[in-house]
Design a protein around this motif. Structure first.
Motif, PDB file in Angstrom:
ATOM      1  N   THR A 111      18.186 112.612  43.218  1.00 36.53           N
ATOM      2  CA  THR A 111      18.870 112.133  44.419  1.00 36.53           C
ATOM      3  C   THR A 111      19.862 111.053  44.019  1.00 36.53           C
ATOM      4  N   LEU A 112      20.621 110.599  45.000  1.00 36.31           N
ATOM      5  CA  LEU A 112      21.421 109.417  44.746  1.00 36.31           C
ATOM      6  C   LEU A 112      20.495 108.275  44.335  1.00 36.31           C
ATOM      7  N   PRO A 113      20.947 107.389  43.470  1.00 34.43           N
ATOM      8  CA  PRO A 113      20.082 106.282  43.020  1.00 34.43           C
ATOM      9  C   PRO A 113      19.508 105.496  44.192  1.00 34.43           C
ATOM     10  N   LEU A 135      18.598 106.478  47.076  1.00 35.92           N
ATOM     11  CA  LEU A 135      17.689 107.228  47.956  1.00 35.92           C
ATOM     12  C   LEU A 135      16.382 107.517  47.254  1.00 35.92           C
ATOM     13  N   GLU A 136      15.282 107.425  48.022  1.00 33.42           N
ATOM     14  CA  GLU A 136      13.992 107.885  47.508  1.00 33.42           C
ATOM     15  C   GLU A 136      13.951 109.401  47.614  1.00 33.42           C
ATOM     16  N   PRO A 137      13.469 110.081  46.594  1.00 35.01           N
ATOM     17  CA  PRO A 137      13.365 111.538  46.734  1.00 35.01           C
ATOM     18  C   PRO A 137      12.346 111.909  47.814  1.00 35.01           C
TER      19      PRO A 137
END
Ligand SMILES: NC(=O)c1ccc[n+]([C@@H]2O[C@H](COP(=O)([O-])OP(=O)(O)OC[C@H]3O[C@@H](n4cnc5c(N)ncnc54)[C@H](O)[C@@H]3O)[C@@H](O)[C@H]2O)c1
Ligand SMILES: NC(=O)c1ccc[n+]([C@@H]2O[C@H](COP(=O)([O-])OP(=O)(O)OC[C@H]3O[C@@H](n4cnc5c(N)ncnc54)[C@H](O)[C@@H]3O)[C@@H](O)[C@H]2O)c1
Ligand SMILES: NC(=O)c1ccc[n+]([C@@H]2O[C@H](COP(=O)([O-])OP(=O)(O)OC[C@H]3O[C@@H](n4cnc5c(N)ncnc54)[C@H](O)[C@@H]3O)[C@@H](O)[C@H]2O)c1
Ligand SMILES: NC(=O)c1ccc[n+]([C@@H]2O[C@H](COP(=O)([O-])OP(=O)(O)OC[C@H]3O[C@@H](n4cnc5c(N)ncnc54)[C@H](O)[C@@H]3O)[C@@H](O)[C@H]2O)c1
Ligand code: NA
Ligand code: NA
Lengths: 444, 444, 444, 444
Positions: free
Chosen positions: B397-399, B401-403
């Motif tokens: 994911t984007l850094p 954001l939490e997956p």
């Protein structure tokens, strides 16, 4: 979006339970213990779950009870009916669900809760013999007596509002007949003692007549008849059912959506349950078991849809067994064998052994249903509450709709309904806006 | 809603696989068999799943492949690299996944697929010894050779487009360093043979340089570094990873959301896996196992969020074991013991025994990723494809954001992305409009 | 048949335990509770099992305790050593095996039992830190102190006889060296502080020197050295070991003989254990785990004999894992997967999940060993007591004999030894005489 | 010791099977494949097990077939009856037990084995409809026809000796009546078509009349009647029954002795079976299931003897279920939950999941019974062969004896019988002589 005004949850809320056995006493003892800070009402969404609001990065995850206006645990009052005259204290001890030590800590309050005389008919529950039972010339008169009980309870306990949650036994299997086809027929049937009007239907009728929301915890036919749906609409009262979703069926509506998600085929699903409590004893009678079996039997169909995907789900052997096995007591154990197939038809198996506790799983459902039905009433929702499907083995829906059994869709519906009632944005997990410039609000 | 133009899937699509072992051969043999109508590509969403469109009562449930423009199975061409020179036929026989009889039916085509020489470094995979390996003075030269391989393959096979899916072994555990921090650093590292540039990174670099979407099937660090994320954005190429979600982790991301849905607490989750194939042998080396362990270890955290709900999920003992056990061959078996608690803290247990087949579960993922990444490219999506989280043990994911690990949220995101790309209404399961007069479109 | 005179079990029998943790306290609390009639000593052969005498049709099945002269529960006195100074009451509460209510009922007696200072060496048990420890210049002096403890205990408690049962922790893995090769070497080693003399060996030495029978409940090397075998013979004292057979290994020595009985082949046996008590914590240190692993690892070899039947048992993958998993507390759980094959090589699997309680299974073993070793002493048996193999994961035998692991052969040996000591006919299950006129006595 | 002369096994041995379905064809195909060296007859004691002779240290462990004079696999000839006219080749293919590839390798021989017309009565097997059936005015005439079949088969196949093993379906439950009480009554019943004479009884009668040993593989009443016991004695013919011990019952007679060995109490044992073959279909009829249920129900009683030890075994809830579940085919799966208790009454559970193959477990039993009954005949043993209890769910014994169900006692009896027949010392596992100077021969 419609403008919804939810009335505040002021004053006392009375919770009336036809049937004060294992589930009901575990529920009440647990609320009392939670109120005292002795134990936690885990497993109850209203008390312990959070709900996400807004974008993932907003970090807004209030507890549900802090988000929607629900009755407070301290404002609850309890009452009910049972064919046995035991107080809730004695009934809790007999049920053998909770440790004696815990029960003793709430003994004073439990002892004061005594069941009113029940409307009962042994033909509907073969394996019970209770004597705390109303007698009257007609079913109409029995209903009158229930109406009076409800009114008296409300006054005596100074309640603002009431809800009723059936925690009584499973009645025998029967199907809807002419007498159930309309409110008029039903009321005629009450007068002439129609044998197809089951006790649970009389409680439901009395509740709805009194504007009291009603939930059906057993797999009884009860609410699933046009007569009572009509009455609910007429009196603008919410109803919901049926059959608390606990244990093996709970697992089934968790795992089956997962198989469907990955497009894995299913050849068979064998489920057996062993349990040793009074509920198990009642279900040892074949006609009562049939009611439960039918209720449990359909959950897969809704999730693994043979119409939409016959190659994967067109030929499933689904078999459910319930076995009365006294050594387990109130502990229930489910064993599932699931035969699946994947890529090129290769076969795999999943075996699930769930060592669960029936009443421990059911008690928080009683609490949530009581609080959510009361919320629904205050939000002017009436009739069938499909958004509470989450709690049921056989969710009641409009006749023209197939029930949704997938617990994750059920939860999303429940949560989005709460967001909708409170005017919050709905969530659909798209989340494109994190990654792109999109000119829309919807996210995930 | 943004206007998205998805280019049609005309011409041939080449699928390049670094690593042509059990997963890759099961995938290719399966596509060939499906093309011949010998077997079904079950477990692949692109081929066998349906997607609901519109209202529940609309009965619009097309197959995904009939809804979005995907490359047709008949237009796929296969190639790749391996450290062993065996043809795909020999590799499939060695893998022991598919019955010999089935392999023989597609022998002719499998035999023609021969691995190109691999970029390999034994330090990254302890337990393998292959000789079909490129040699060069610098990593830069190795990458040049891969770029040439890619170009040659495309021309030789008359491909319109390519995608690359890593089906190679798990590399040892290592963490991102300075050399991975930017594209410039990385390219300098290629020139001066930086030891922290793993083979899988060179394949990914070569793919992205060639505008070829790349997916990382193993738990390798590979794509999870700024250098390659930068390159993906620069060349407008989709990337997705990592670690195919199969077997026990698949079950975990099905069951854990169910526990959370019902607000059941979790005290412990013990998972053991026994498996006997070459992948198991590679993972028998502690440094390679570490990579897998880390990848598997986080799935619960994202679902059972201790930050949001510390009472229920603040103290989970989560232990994962993988054991090399030759009697099972490619059959993998997972055994999970889950310690949960409910109402008043009462404890229960769930035990799950999954008799699965690793490569059978992984093969359709390779297919779906190839087709969806190609779709993404044609829809002008680029960089990290979070909507493909569904397929990964450790979704990229984007850094910030939490997956998301909950497979049901992942599926909804995937499906809503497809609806979004095709201009269809998103689904959020509210469904109020069935029951009330609401002046809005959203439904369930 | 030899004439054996068994001395009567008159007077008090002192049971000394190095190590007063979960097993020891569960044993002592249980004996005290049984004495009071509060609970039953189930699982103890000496107290609850019957033994058949004579022909099947004779219906002679006395309890073992009514057949052989054993010390009476009322004549037992308890003492021991531990590195923690807690009384047996505190230790029992900490162990968390027994319900608090039960412990309280025998609190008075438990509280009076306080551990003597231990002979301890942290190198042998990495994960413990106790301070109730003897200090001395040499191991010889430590042994002297133990000899004094033993003598003092006997006098203070007015004991006729003593036995010692090691209930202490598992020591690290080490192998027999020169210092263990003879009694002379060993005694020299005591004087010059040989690092290879483990604490448990010093207890055993002191016991044997004092004519006190000794049993080794842990998998420690201890008794398995020529020096101590020599001393046992010299002082005519019975010894027996090692490693109480409980839980998964118990099941293994039940199921494996069954597979062999039916001549079913075995390809693999994977066993994992999860447990959360202090024993689990000690075994979390790799060097201590090794000791347990070796002890557990051999049980199959003796039963499924590859030498005798290589086609069926020549290639078994046997893997044993022990995992420290705190949620279980003293409950231990074993999961076994057994890969077998039958007619024409067709494969089958057996999966066993044993939800057991370690100390509950071990406590009656401590009792039986104490009583049977005391019996052996009174029957002039000395040295290795192979007839007690029944109780051990790794039974000690003469060097030239392979240990018997089959629990049914072990039981027959135990029972026939009792019959033999009491001059009763041995049983071999032939039973021809029921069906034919046979001129012999032997029957079944 | 009696002097026994065992006649040599010269010439051909014919094996006649009433019922040529899954078990019979798996047996025959397996013997043929073993003869060709294609596969191994694993699971057969006569072919693959060893027997220990003399002292442990003697290392004398011959194969059973090298110790006692048994018919050689090459000397076997096969025949039988079935209500379906399929050849053994077609029946083997239909049964779906063995892989097609294996069956093809012995096709030639299997095809020549065609069933003779059966004696059949649909009242005894509800769910079958076959037409390859004898018709006659009386049961007496049907028996005459069978006698002729036997004689013809013997001559046509040049057999020295014959044995008959029932591999036919399970008949409905019925109990012994007057007509079964003596040979005279029975023969009168044959003449006047007594409805209580089941088809299987007619086969047994015909066999015994022809001096052919008979074994009853199903749980049919058949041999368990005075009339046939009388005939067996009269014609000096061995008989043995009933109901092949495979699958779950096999496990039960392995595990239950282990619990009893350790004096662990048992509160409940719940067993469910799922199976999908023709046998499962037959057992789907309640009257046929009853026969099986009774046969399976008693195994625990004999092992966990409530008379001898009421505290441990006086209140066991034992429940057995068999469920027809087509996805499994000939694979049968058993799931057992065992509730046990130990020290101080503390409870534990054992769960066993047996993924077995019914016919694979039964086939070697057919072989062993045929060879051992032939041995018995040649050793002048006659009537009930209790030493073959090892093979039966419900072993036939003298009326005054309780059957022994403990598989380890059964095996010891079997082995000691072989030792006895061959004049070898019996084994009782005492083994004192290894450790002491004892003036006796008996050892272990
Ligand atoms: N516990 C669960 O997990 C679960 C799940 C789904 C459904 N249910 C259903 O919930 C119900 C309650 O379960 P339980 O375990 O408490 O059972 P229970 O037997 O302990 O209690 C039911 C009580 O209802 C009373 N009763 C029966 N008929 C009545 C009547 N006509 N009027 C008043 N009282 C009546 C009985 O006397 C009894 O005390 C059952 O129908 C059960 O099938 C339970
Ligand atoms: N099968 C599953 O369920 C699953 C799930 C998640 C992840 N994975 C991962 O997928 C990968 C493939 O699994 P598999 O079962 O096919 O393993 P495999 O061992 O059968 O095949 C891997 C192949 O990659 C080759 N290889 C290794 N390094 C290479 C390199 N640098 N260049 C080219 N080839 C190289 C090996 O020689 C081998 O043939 C593994 O990393 C595995 O961990 C598999
Ligand atoms: N419980 C079972 O089922 C089982 C089975 C087989 C073997 N065992 C063995 O029995 C032993 C006891 O088990 P437990 O569960 O009671 O463990 P525990 O950890 O509860 O108790 C062991 C005690 O021994 C003490 N100790 C350690 N070294 C000592 C020394 N040198 N002198 C005196 N005391 C010492 C420790 O302080 C501790 O109190 C362990 O070695 C275990 O491996 C137990
Ligand atoms: N397979 C096992 O593990 C097992 C274990 C114990 C007992 N058994 C018993 O063994 C028997 C055979 O099992 P199977 O799996 O082969 O069943 P099956 O149904 O495949 O075969 C039985 C055959 O017997 C035939 N038959 C029935 N009545 C007959 C009669 N009167 N005369 C001649 N033929 C007749 C049927 O047509 C059928 O072909 C069954 O009774 C079963 O209960 C099997
Ligand atoms: Na992230
Ligand atoms: Na008998």
């Amino acid at each position: 979006m419609k403008d919804i005004i939810v009335q505040p949850a002021s004053g006392k809320l009375g919770i009336l339970m036809p049937g004060m056995g294992a589930v009901a006493t575990t529920f009440v003892a647990g609320v009392l213990a939670s109120r005292k800070g002795i134990a936690q009402p885990t497993g109850s969404l209203t008390q312990t779950a959070n709900i996400r609001l807004g974008k993932r990065t907003d970090n807004r995850n209030p507890k549900i009870k802090d988000f929607v206006p629900l009755a407070n645990l301290n404002d609850l009052v309890f009452g009910g009916w049972d064919v046995y005259a035991d107080s809730m204290y004695d009934a809790a001890v007999n049920a053998g669900v909770l440790e004696r030590g815990l029960i003793e800590l709430v003994k004073d309050e439990l002892e004061t809760i005594k069941p009113m005389k029940a409307v009962f008919d042994k033909r509907y529950v073969k394996n019970l013999d209770g004597t705390n039972v109303k007698t009257a010339a007609t079913k109409h008169e029995l209903v009158e007596a229930l109406l009076e009980d409800i009114e008296n309870f409300k006054i005596a306990n100074d309640c603002e509002r009431l809800v009723m949650v059936w925690c009584g036994s499973t009645e025998i299997y029967h199907e809807a007949k002419e007498v159930h086809a309309s409110l008029a027929n039903f009321e005629a049937g009450l007068l002439n003692n129609d044998p197809d009007i089951a006790p649970s239907m009389m409680y439901a009728y009395a509740a709805l007549k009194s504007n009291v929301p009603f939930a059906m915890g057993a797999p009884n036919l009860c609410l699933d008849i046009p007569a009572l749906e009509e009455l609910a609409k007429l009196t603008e009262t919410p109803i919901a059912g049926k059959d608390f979703k606990t244990g093996q069926t709970l697992m089934k509506t968790i795992v089956a959506p997962g198989l469907r998600a990955r497009a894995l085929g299913v050849r068979g699903w064998f489920s057996t349950n062993i349990l040793g409590n009074r509920d198990g004893l009642v279900l040892d009678a074949p006609e009562n078991f049939k009611t439960k079996e039918v209720s449990k039997g359909n959950v897969l169909d809704g999730i693994l849809d043979a119409n939409i995907n016959p190659e994967l789900y067109g030929d499933i052997h689904h078999k459910v067994r319930i076995e009365y096995y006294p050594p387990l007591g109130d502990n229930k154990e489910g064993w599932d064998n699931i035969d699946i197939f994947g890529w090129l038809g290769y076969q795999m198996q999943i075996k699930i052994n769930f060592l669960c506790r029936d009443s421990i799983l059911a008690a928080p459902i009683v609490l949530d249903l009581a609080l959510f039905l009361d919320l629904a009433k205050r939000a002017q929702l009436s009739g069938i509450q499909e958004w509470l499907s989450f709690y049921w083995k056989a969710p009641q829906t409009l006749p023209e709709l197939e029930p949704v059994h997938d617990i994750f869709k059920q939860l999303e519906k429940l949560e989005n309904t709460l967001r909708y009632l409170m005017g919050e944005e709905l969530i659909n997990n798209l989340g494109m806006d994190y990654y792109e410039d999109v000119d829309q609000e919807i996210e995930a």
